[in-house]
Motif scaffolding. Structure first.
Motif, mmCIF file in Angstrom:
data_model
loop_
_atom_site.group_PDB
_atom_site.id
_atom_site.type_symbol
_atom_site.label_atom_id
_atom_site.label_comp_id
_atom_site.label_asym_id
_atom_site.label_seq_id
_atom_site.Cartn_x
_atom_site.Cartn_y
_atom_site.Cartn_z
ATOM 1 N N SER A 127 17.472 6.220 -0.146
ATOM 2 C CA SER A 127 16.308 6.806 -0.800
ATOM 3 C C SER A 127 15.467 5.817 -1.613
ATOM 4 O O SER A 127 14.337 6.152 -1.991
ATOM 5 N N ASP A 128 15.980 4.617 -1.874
ATOM 6 C CA ASP A 128 15.226 3.665 -2.697
ATOM 7 C C ASP A 128 13.886 3.339 -2.054
ATOM 8 O O ASP A 128 13.808 2.979 -0.882
ATOM 9 N N GLY A 129 12.810 3.446 -2.862
ATOM 10 C CA GLY A 129 11.473 3.131 -2.371
ATOM 11 C C GLY A 129 10.753 4.318 -1.753
ATOM 12 O O GLY A 129 9.604 4.173 -1.319
ATOM 13 N N TYR A 130 11.417 5.460 -1.715
ATOM 14 C CA TYR A 130 10.838 6.671 -1.131
ATOM 15 C C TYR A 130 10.858 7.812 -2.149
ATOM 16 O O TYR A 130 11.781 7.924 -2.948
ATOM 17 N N SER A 131 9.862 8.681 -2.058
ATOM 18 C CA SER A 131 9.873 9.924 -2.809
ATOM 19 C C SER A 131 9.414 11.046 -1.886
ATOM 20 O O SER A 131 8.802 10.786 -0.845
ATOM 21 N N VAL A 132 9.729 12.268 -2.250
ATOM 22 C CA VAL A 132 9.371 13.414 -1.421
ATOM 23 C C VAL A 132 8.816 14.526 -2.293
ATOM 24 O O VAL A 132 9.035 14.562 -3.501
ATOM 25 N N SER A 133 8.120 15.435 -1.646
ATOM 26 C CA SER A 133 7.660 16.634 -2.340
ATOM 27 C C SER A 133 7.608 17.789 -1.359
ATOM 28 O O SER A 133 7.338 17.603 -0.170
ATOM 29 N N ARG A 134 7.896 18.970 -1.874
ATOM 30 C CA ARG A 134 7.839 20.175 -1.049
ATOM 31 C C ARG A 134 7.291 21.298 -1.915
ATOM 32 O O ARG A 134 8.009 21.910 -2.681
ATOM 33 N N SER A 135 6.001 21.558 -1.768
ATOM 34 C CA SER A 135 5.334 22.590 -2.557
ATOM 35 C C SER A 135 5.236 23.901 -1.788
ATOM 36 O O SER A 135 4.973 24.958 -2.386
ATOM 37 N N LYS A 136 5.436 23.836 -0.480
ATOM 38 C CA LYS A 136 5.424 25.027 0.368
ATOM 39 C C LYS A 136 6.596 24.946 1.336
ATOM 40 O O LYS A 136 7.035 23.853 1.693
ATOM 41 N N THR A 137 7.064 26.086 1.790
ATOM 42 C CA THR A 137 8.184 26.101 2.732
ATOM 43 C C THR A 137 7.894 25.269 3.964
ATOM 44 O O THR A 137 8.757 24.572 4.473
ATOM 45 N N GLU A 138 6.651 25.304 4.435
ATOM 46 C CA GLU A 138 6.353 24.690 5.717
ATOM 47 C C GLU A 138 6.061 23.200 5.664
ATOM 48 O O GLU A 138 6.050 22.549 6.695
ATOM 49 N N ASP A 139 5.843 22.637 4.481
ATOM 50 C CA ASP A 139 5.454 21.226 4.403
ATOM 51 C C ASP A 139 6.428 20.398 3.584
ATOM 52 O O ASP A 139 6.841 20.796 2.486
ATOM 53 N N PHE A 140 6.750 19.222 4.110
ATOM 54 C CA PHE A 140 7.653 18.290 3.425
ATOM 55 C C PHE A 140 7.040 16.902 3.556
ATOM 56 O O PHE A 140 6.867 16.396 4.668
ATOM 57 N N LEU A 141 6.658 16.318 2.428
ATOM 58 C CA LEU A 141 5.965 15.042 2.438
ATOM 59 C C LEU A 141 6.894 13.907 2.030
ATOM 60 O O LEU A 141 7.694 14.049 1.096
ATOM 61 N N THR A 168 0.839 -1.204 0.000
ATOM 62 C CA THR A 168 0.000 0.000 0.000
ATOM 63 C C THR A 168 0.871 1.249 0.000
ATOM 64 O O THR A 168 1.974 1.239 0.539
ATOM 65 N N PRO A 169 0.394 2.334 -0.603
ATOM 66 C CA PRO A 169 1.141 3.591 -0.553
ATOM 67 C C PRO A 169 0.909 4.287 0.788
ATOM 68 O O PRO A 169 -0.171 4.181 1.370
ATOM 69 N N VAL A 170 1.931 4.976 1.247
ATOM 70 C CA VAL A 170 1.848 5.674 2.533
ATOM 71 C C VAL A 170 2.493 7.053 2.380
ATOM 72 O O VAL A 170 3.555 7.173 1.759
ATOM 73 N N THR A 171 1.850 8.065 2.933
ATOM 74 C CA THR A 171 2.426 9.411 2.928
ATOM 75 C C THR A 171 2.531 9.930 4.351
ATOM 76 O O THR A 171 1.546 9.910 5.099
ATOM 77 N N LEU A 172 3.721 10.371 4.699
ATOM 78 C CA LEU A 172 3.977 10.987 6.003
ATOM 79 C C LEU A 172 4.169 12.481 5.784
ATOM 80 O O LEU A 172 4.822 12.899 4.825
ATOM 81 N N ARG A 173 3.625 13.255 6.722
ATOM 82 C CA ARG A 173 3.690 14.701 6.567
ATOM 83 C C ARG A 173 4.523 15.336 7.662
ATOM 84 O O ARG A 173 4.444 14.954 8.826
ATOM 85 N N CYS A 174 5.304 16.326 7.268
ATOM 86 C CA CYS A 174 6.078 17.123 8.208
ATOM 87 C C CYS A 174 5.705 18.586 7.993
ATOM 88 O O CYS A 174 5.705 19.073 6.849
ATOM 89 N N HIS A 175 5.388 19.261 9.086
ATOM 90 C CA HIS A 175 4.978 20.664 9.017
ATOM 91 C C HIS A 175 5.823 21.484 9.989
ATOM 92 O O HIS A 175 5.974 21.111 11.144
ATOM 93 N N GLN A 176 6.358 22.603 9.509
ATOM 94 C CA GLN A 176 7.163 23.464 10.374
ATOM 95 C C GLN A 176 6.645 24.892 10.328
ATOM 96 O O GLN A 176 6.074 25.332 9.327
ATOM 97 N N THR A 188 6.734 9.954 0.785
ATOM 98 C CA THR A 188 5.816 8.936 0.278
ATOM 99 C C THR A 188 6.542 7.618 0.058
ATOM 100 O O THR A 188 7.623 7.593 -0.540
ATOM 101 N N LEU A 189 5.944 6.569 0.581
ATOM 102 C CA LEU A 189 6.384 5.211 0.289
ATOM 103 C C LEU A 189 5.447 4.705 -0.790
ATOM 104 O O LEU A 189 4.253 4.520 -0.558
ATOM 105 N N GLU A 190 5.956 4.528 -1.997
ATOM 106 C CA GLU A 190 5.092 4.212 -3.133
ATOM 107 C C GLU A 190 4.358 2.886 -2.950
ATOM 108 O O GLU A 190 3.193 2.757 -3.271
ATOM 109 N N SER A 191 5.081 1.905 -2.444
ATOM 110 C CA SER A 191 4.515 0.568 -2.216
ATOM 111 C C SER A 191 5.243 0.007 -0.998
ATOM 112 O O SER A 191 6.340 -0.536 -1.129
ATOM 113 N N ALA A 192 4.627 0.151 0.154
ATOM 114 C CA ALA A 192 5.318 -0.157 1.407
ATOM 115 C C ALA A 192 5.762 -1.625 1.489
ATOM 116 O O ALA A 192 5.047 -2.546 1.051
ATOM 117 N N THR A 193 6.947 -1.821 2.040
ATOM 118 C CA THR A 193 7.476 -3.170 2.276
ATOM 119 C C THR A 193 7.813 -3.311 3.760
ATOM 120 O O THR A 193 7.987 -2.313 4.474
#
Lengths: 112, 108
Positions: A61-75, A17-25, A77-82
């Motif tokens: 980094s294998d198996g993980y991706s990230v995105s940062r569309s705003k200064t305060e948020d950094f996501l 399953t895909p999983v997204t973790l969020r970090c907010h500052q 994502t585990l595309e397919s969790a193992t």
């Protein structure tokens, strides 16, 4: 404290399953990081960001991706969790008078 | 590449001293030291920016030998509150990579 929150704090998910973790500052720090912590390995860098939409890979980094569309948020994502991605994940920002890192409270992820 | 820490673990009695070493195969531009209590997030102790620089935090001090690419953390007259896992971190541009940690147990 640098006002870093992570969500969710605990998560149990199934393999595949895909999983997204969020970090907010709230400190407007430019640099943000995702680490995983496992016994015997310390803190290992997954991905980091040096600005909005500017990201790069860390040591594991294998198996993980990230995105940062705003200064305060950094996501993260585990595309397919193992099961090997079962770990405690820490987000961190870097800034302050000594250029130190501030860590969030962590997210405990279990992949069954 | 992660810096290498030694020892992996150390057990002290209150009042005793200990040294934790951190070395890197790559040039160290700066060294960070953090302490993590069980079940908590790591907390910043100090950063060393120049070769040979020493800094202190309570009775915890550190040195940084830029030429040898090494840093050492000194726990002096240890207290029960010093128990935890200590991490050194090395910086390379934007990245901060940590060692595997040294677990310190201080007993009464």
């Amino acid at each position: 404290d640098a006002g870093i929150t992570q969500s969710p704090r605990h998560k149990v998910t199934e393999t595949g399953t895909p999983v997204t973790l969020r970090c907010h500052q709230t400190e407007n720090h430019r640099y943000m990081y995702w680490y995983r912590q496992d016994p015997g390995h310390g803190l290992r860098l997954i991905h980091y960001s040096y600005g909005v939409k500017d990201t790069d890979k860390g040591e594991v980094s294998d198996g993980y991706s990230v995105s940062r569309s705003k200064t305060e948020d950094f996501l993260l994502t585990l595309e397919s969790a193992t099961s090997s991605q079962t770990s405690v994940y820490f987000c961190a920002t870097r800034g302050g008078p000594s250029d130190e890192q501030y860590f969030g409270p962590g997210t405990r992820l279990t992949v069954t | 590449q992660q810096p290498v820490q030694s020892p992996q673990a150390v057990i002290l009695r209150e009042g005793e001293d200990a040294v934790i070493n951190c070395s890197s195969s790559k040039a160290l531009y700066s060294v960070h030291w953090y302490r993590q209590k069980h079940g908590e997030a790591p907390v910043f102790l100090m950063i060393l920016l120049k070769g040979g620089e020493q800094k202190g935090h309570e009775k915890i001090s550190a040195s940084f030998n830029e030429k040898k690419q090494q840093s050492s953390l000194y726990l002096t007259a240890s207290q029960l509150s010093y128990s935890g896992t200590y991490f050194c971190g090395s910086t390379n541009d934007y990245k901060l990579s940590f060692g595997a940690g040294t677990t310190v147990t201080v007993r009464a």
